[in-house]
Design a protein around this motif. Structure first.
Motif, PDB file in Angstrom:
ATOM      1  N   VAL A 154      18.384  42.655 -26.705  1.00  0.00           N
ATOM      2  CA  VAL A 154      19.522  43.264 -26.008  1.00  0.00           C
ATOM      3  C   VAL A 154      19.130  43.573 -24.573  1.00  0.00           C
ATOM      4  N   GLU A 155      19.967  43.158 -23.658  1.00  0.00           N
ATOM      5  CA  GLU A 155      19.700  43.428 -22.257  1.00  0.00           C
ATOM      6  C   GLU A 155      20.921  44.165 -21.691  1.00  0.00           C
ATOM      7  N   LEU A 156      20.659  45.189 -20.868  1.00  0.00           N
ATOM      8  CA  LEU A 156      21.783  45.861 -20.222  1.00  0.00           C
ATOM      9  C   LEU A 156      21.972  45.225 -18.855  1.00  0.00           C
ATOM     10  N   ARG A 157      23.125  44.607 -18.675  1.00  0.00           N
ATOM     11  CA  ARG A 157      23.370  43.910 -17.423  1.00  0.00           C
ATOM     12  C   ARG A 157      24.405  44.677 -16.609  1.00  0.00           C
ATOM     13  N   PRO A 158      24.220  44.703 -15.276  1.00  0.00           N
ATOM     14  CA  PRO A 158      25.240  45.360 -14.451  1.00  0.00           C
ATOM     15  C   PRO A 158      26.575  44.624 -14.562  1.00  0.00           C
ATOM     16  N   VAL A 159      27.667  45.379 -14.574  1.00  0.00           N
ATOM     17  CA  VAL A 159      28.997  44.786 -14.672  1.00  0.00           C
ATOM     18  C   VAL A 159      29.269  43.991 -13.401  1.00  0.00           C
ATOM     19  N   GLN A 160      29.670  42.747 -13.566  1.00  0.00           N
ATOM     20  CA  GLN A 160      29.920  41.876 -12.420  1.00  0.00           C
ATOM     21  C   GLN A 160      31.251  42.231 -11.749  1.00  0.00           C
ATOM     22  N   VAL A 161      31.259  42.197 -10.439  1.00  0.00           N
ATOM     23  CA  VAL A 161      32.522  42.380  -9.710  1.00  0.00           C
ATOM     24  C   VAL A 161      33.296  41.067  -9.788  1.00  0.00           C
ATOM     25  N   THR A 162      34.570  41.154 -10.132  1.00  0.00           N
ATOM     26  CA  THR A 162      35.390  39.942 -10.199  1.00  0.00           C
ATOM     27  C   THR A 162      36.509  40.048  -9.162  1.00  0.00           C
ATOM     28  N   LEU A 163      37.281  38.983  -9.049  1.00  0.00           N
ATOM     29  CA  LEU A 163      38.397  38.997  -8.103  1.00  0.00           C
ATOM     30  C   LEU A 163      39.390  40.101  -8.448  1.00  0.00           C
ATOM     31  N   ALA A 164      39.483  40.407  -9.753  1.00  0.00           N
ATOM     32  CA  ALA A 164      40.450  41.422 -10.169  1.00  0.00           C
ATOM     33  C   ALA A 164      39.943  42.835  -9.881  1.00  0.00           C
ATOM     34  N   THR A 165      38.625  43.032  -9.866  1.00  0.00           N
ATOM     35  CA  THR A 165      38.116  44.395  -9.696  1.00  0.00           C
ATOM     36  C   THR A 165      37.598  44.670  -8.288  1.00  0.00           C
ATOM     37  N   TRP A 166      37.439  43.629  -7.486  1.00  0.00           N
ATOM     38  CA  TRP A 166      36.926  43.844  -6.138  1.00  0.00           C
ATOM     39  C   TRP A 166      37.925  44.638  -5.313  1.00  0.00           C
TER      40      TRP A 166
END
Lengths: 220, 509
Positions: A154-166
């Motif tokens: 299990v790896e904790l990855r930072p949430v990616q910024v997407t076009l919808a959330t930027w």
């Protein structure tokens, strides 16, 4: 005299009424606890060291826990708790961590289901002996699954910024100053040009060896 | 006809003369196309082609997913090279899943959808389905799937259809040219929309700085008057920015103010853009999906400003090349959309998509690039704000990140028209501050929703676990009781058995 007597009687009666009301209509739960619990994320992840958010809220209300106790809550929760309790907090203690979510490396997953059993939000699907995967929308990055995974998949990855959330950043003073900095760059360029011109003038005034040579060549 | 008053707005230099006399030219497909799967508001489309597939113009490339989505069609004939992440025409510079298409140069139409010969006798639901199938979205800029808006007619009663031909953004002339050159097609599209929505009152709003468009549209309306039973009025509206904003246009024409965070449909009005009307006509009458649009390429840095009919997926660099390149390279600003509300493009290698009506390359002489000064509280921003907000006060809160206070003053109701920033004598980037504030507030809303979901999930799990534990306890207790009962019964039996022989013995004795 009549006034004093009537007022004292009235006062005594009302006082007695309040006393009775306080006994019979008393609020069972500390309202502060409920309020504090509402400010906590409520995912019962247990990272604060308490069994769940209710217990953490109790400790906060009693003053036995710090407002910085909740790692997944982040800075916002700390600020909200500190504001509600009227306490100050050490800003150094709160590190602004980017929101993270769990990711399971499926090639290493052995299907032990331990993460599924420990997930407080039912955010992992899978079956015994079959690989598991995280439902991204139901994960809040508490890391409980990471702790129990026997194969460290299990790896904790930072949430990616997407076009919808930027969204646009705040126009910072630096951005404001961009024009000024451009003016500075232009001024510097002007200064450099002036310096070059001055040097050229100086060269013209006192001919260098090369120039002398050319002149000498031209003379031949 | 009577127009109602709206507040605020600014008089901008419209600078439309750069491209307004350039007739629409059809741009030949360039050597490569990056067709993004997300060109509309809503959920992105799902590809139905694979690398190596040959497609014809108008063939389906990606199908919609969910209720608010739109399909994507091949803008020209060619070969699908790859389906991969490519930079989006978005200020963030983030990538978007795109289909890379290599045109074969033939630009051959495939088997289109069957034309609907007489749309005025067809079922409105059929027309709505066709518009959805053709991937038509609002071409005014928001790119909201049009079929969803047409479907509204079936649910809420709509009495007025407003066709937006205002084009109040400076520089842009694509709608102007479309109305001048293809007024008949636009009007036909308008009638199809009106028939689908069952609206009889139609107003076509055009700013008074476009006299030729007004004339052409009035003439086109006159030509169909005989066979149309509703009322179509071409309205010249005052030239003032932001007249083309949906909310303000509706108020100007009908007098109804759309409540905050509601839609025109809530006051019984539907608003569609003129280019959308034409796209609807093509979808219905010709069965052609939306694969191209008119784009204004303009700005002081462009050598030859033009209005081009561009296939979607064309890269901005190819578009600028078609206009003989840039006179000032790099330009001071490269924008998608108009200079007031347009967004900067991160690069030239980004595609034109359905919502982009203009690509502007502005020279240093055309923009303000000075520093901003402290607010002098002159109140100009308050008087120009078309939404009736108090920008100078909101910006103080935003500056100090007191977003809840800014929201209490109504920063969420800001339409982002930029009138305040345009009028500000101190050149404070007010619009940017409000963009930031709205973005942050939306992000906080998303966080709150997630927080609530997490809480619900955790509570649900706790409840379930308790139920399981209780059931186990009960089962255990039942088993124990059963075991105890069995034991007791056995003991009783044993005692009886012990007693019986004793009794028998006694009897025998």
């Amino acid at each position: 005299m009549t006034a004093v007597v009537s007022l004292s009687i009235l006062g005594t009666l009302l006082g007695a009424l309040l006393g009775v009301a306080a006994r019979f209509l008393a609020v069972k739960v500390d309202p502060l606890e409920a309020e504090l619990e509402a400010l906590l994320p409520g995912a019962q992840c247990g990272q604060c060291g308490f069994a769940g958010c209710r217990q953490a809220a109790t400790a906060l209300a009693e003053g036995t826990a710090k407002v910085t106790l909740c790692p997944p809550g982040g800075r916002k929760t700390v600020v909200a708790l500190a504001e509600r309790l009227g306490v100050s907090f050490d800003t150094a203690e709160v590190e602004e961590t980017a929101p993270r979510i769990a990711f399971i490396h499926e090639d290493r997953c052995i299907g032990c289901t331990r993460c599924i059993q420990n997930c407080t939000t039912d955010g992992i699907v899978g079956a015994p002996g079959q690989m598991h995967t995280v439902i991204q929308d139901a994960c809040h990055g508490c890391g409980k699954c990471q702790e129990v995974c026997p194969t460290d998949c299990v790896e904790l990855r930072p949430v990616q910024v997407t076009l919808a959330t930027w969204h646009w950043h705040k126009p910072s003073p630096q951005v404001h100053a961009r024009a000024r900095s451009r003016a500075r760059v232009r001024a510097a360029a002007r200064a450099a040009r002036a310096a070059r011109a001055a040097r050229a003038d100086a060269r013209a005034a006192t001919p260098t060896a090369a120039a002398t040579k050319v002149e000498a060549g031209g003379a031949q | 006809m009577k127009l109602f008053r709206i507040r605020g707005g600014v008089d901008v230099e419209h600078r439309k003369e750069l491209s307004s006399e350039q007739a629409i030219r059809v741009m030949a497909p360039p050597s490569r196309l990056h067709v993004p799967l997300q060109q509309h508001a809503g959920v992105s489309a799902d590809p139905v082609v694979a690398p190596g597939d040959r497609v014809l113009k108008g063939d389906l490339l990606a199908q919609p997913q969910g209720a608010v989505s739109a399909p994507i069609h091949a803008p020209t004939s060619g070969v699908v090279l790859e389906i991969c992440e490519r930079m989006a025409p978005h200020p963030s510079g983030l990538s978007v899943r795109s289909i890379e298409l290599e045109p074969d140069g033939e630009d051959r139409w495939g088997a289109c959808l069957p034309p609907i010969e007489d749309p005025f006798t067809a079922d409105p639901a059929v027309i709505t389905a066709r518009v959805a199938e053709a991937g038509v979205v609002g071409l005014g800029g928001a790119a909201f799937p049009t079929a969803v808006k047409l479907g509204l007619g079936a649910r809420t009663p709509i009495d007025t259809l407003v066709i937006n031909g205002a084009e109040c953004e400076p520089y842009l002339t694509c709608d102007d040219r479309l109305m001048r050159e293809q007024a008949g097609e636009v009007i036909d599209g308008v009638r199809i929309i009106a028939y689908t929505l069952k609206v009889r009152d139609i107003r076509i709003a055009i700013e008074s700085n476009k006299p030729q468009a007004l004339e052409a549209m009035t003439r086109a309306v006159g030509a169909i008057e005989a066979d149309h039973d509703g009322r179509i009025v071409v309205v010249a509206i005052p030239t003032r920015y932001p007249m083309g904003s949906e909310r303000h246009l509706v108020q100007l024409i009908t007098g109804h103010e759309i409540p905050a965070r509601r839609l025109p449909a809530d006051v019984g009005v539907a608003v569609h853009n003129v280019a959308t009307a034409r796209a609807i006509r093509h979808a219905v009458r010709l069965g052609r999906p939306l694969v191209s649009r008119v784009v204004t390429v303009s700005g002081g840095a462009v050598r030859r400003p033009m209005n081009l009919e561009v296939p979607f997926g064309t890269l901005v660099s190819d578009l600028l090349e078609a206009c003989d390149g840039l006179a000032e390279d790099p330009p001071a600003r490269l924008l998608a959309g108009g200079p007031m509300m347009g967004q900067p493009l991160p690069d030239r290698e980004v595609p034109v998509i359905k919502g982009i009506g203009g690509v502007l390359a502005l020279s240093w002489g055309e923009i303000h690039d000075g520093p901003s000064h402290p607010c002098i509280r002159c109140g100009t921003c308050v008087s120009v704000c078309p939404c009736g907000l108090v920008p100078f006060e909101m910006v103080q809160y935003v500056r100090h990140d007191r977003l809840d206070d800014a929201a209490a003053l109504g920063v969420r109701d800001c339409v982002g028209c930029g009138s305040c920033a345009y009028a500000c004598p101190s050149h404070i980037p007010l619009a940017q501050y409000f963009h930031y504030a709205k973005g942050r507030l939306n992000a906080e809303d998303r966080d709150r929703r997630k927080h609530e979901l997490m809480k619900r999930l955790a509570e649900g799990r706790t409840a379930r676990m308790e139920k399981v534990a209780r059931a186990k306890r009960e089962a255990l207790a039942k088993r124990k009781a059963a075991a105890a009962a069995k034991k007791a019964a056995e003991a009783a039996k044993a005692a009886e058995a012990a007693k019986a022989p004793a009794a028998g013995d006694a009897g025998a004795a």
